[in-house]
Design an enzyme around this catalytic site. Structure first.
Site, PDB file in Angstrom:
ATOM      1  CE  LYS A 122    -107.194 -85.393 -52.924  1.00  0.00           C
ATOM      2  NZ  LYS A 122    -108.216 -86.175 -52.261  1.00  0.00           N
ATOM      3  CG  ASP A 140    -106.469 -90.639 -51.260  1.00  0.00           C
ATOM      4  OD1 ASP A 140    -105.161 -91.636 -49.653  1.00  0.00           O
ATOM      5  OD2 ASP A 140    -107.304 -91.486 -51.138  1.00  0.00           O
TER       6      ASP A 140
END
Length: 218
Positions: A122, A140
């Site tokens: 991420k 997220d």
């Protein structure tokens, strides 16, 4: 009920109207300061990170300068962000690696970024998208939750959610959509403020939904 492509088109148009020019909410001036800020944002609010990074970057705002700081000095500055021992160790070591292996610059390469200490998929994707303009769709907790509420992904895990969103939305929209969904999830479709029936997007996508939408955690 709208079909998935119809939901995707509506969501994309609605988010573009709400957030026409989304900007990453972490204060930074270049790829390195963004990388550090994103790393610090793990389990911490963007607001807190932005309060902490000015003092950190005043001491060191390049890999070469950060690499010579003592780990304890970094830790003392970033303590308000939480997980300071792990984050301080990662920041110092990744700075050393950037100096030793990448000429003191952040590589515009997803695999190389993911190999840095403390930098997962991420974080690497955020840097690729926001520092280098490469299409990416970092997922997220907000994106993972909303993709399920809006019927865009089954949400078995963040990897599946990312894959489903990339299939649904045009590649050239990924970088904006990543931020737009986060902003909407914070303002309108929050974890407690909407259960899949409250916000405008949830109501439009599923007007007949009678029960709260249970979502899987990231």
């Amino acid at each position: 009920m709208l079909s998935k492509p119809e939901r995707g088109s509506f969501i994309q148009a609605k988010l573009a109207a709400l957030y026409p020019d989304p900007q990453v909410p972490l204060d930074h001036k270049d790829p390195f300061t963004l990388l550090v800020a994103v790393l610090l944002s793990a389990q911490c609010t963007d607001e807190r990170v932005n309060q902490v990074t000015p003092a950190l970057f005043a001491r060191a705002d390049t890999p070469a300068a950060m690499a010579v700081l003592m780990e304890e000095e970094i830790r003392a500055v970033i303590r308000p962000c939480g997980l300071s021992p792990q984050k301080a160790k990662a920041i110092r070591r990744l700075s050393e690696i950037l100096v030793e292996e990448h000429g003191g610059t952040v590589p515009a390469d997803l695999d190389a970024l993911e190999r840095l200490p403390g930098v997962g998929h991420k974080t690497a994707s955020v840097v690729m998208a926001q520092a280098f303009g490469e299409p990416a769709f970092p997922v997220d907790t907000h994106i993972h939750r909303l993709a399920q509420r809006w019927g865009l992904s089954s949400g078995r895990n963040v990897t599946q959610t990312e894959r489903d969103l990339k299939r649904l939305f045009p590649r050239e929209t990924w970088n904006d959509l990543h931020l737009q969904i986060i902003f909407y999830g914070r303002e309108h479709c929050t974890a407690r403020g909407c259960d899949g029936r409250g916000c405008e997007i949830c109501r439009t996508c599923y007007p007949g939904r009678k029960h709260p939408k249970k979502t899987r955690k990231a």
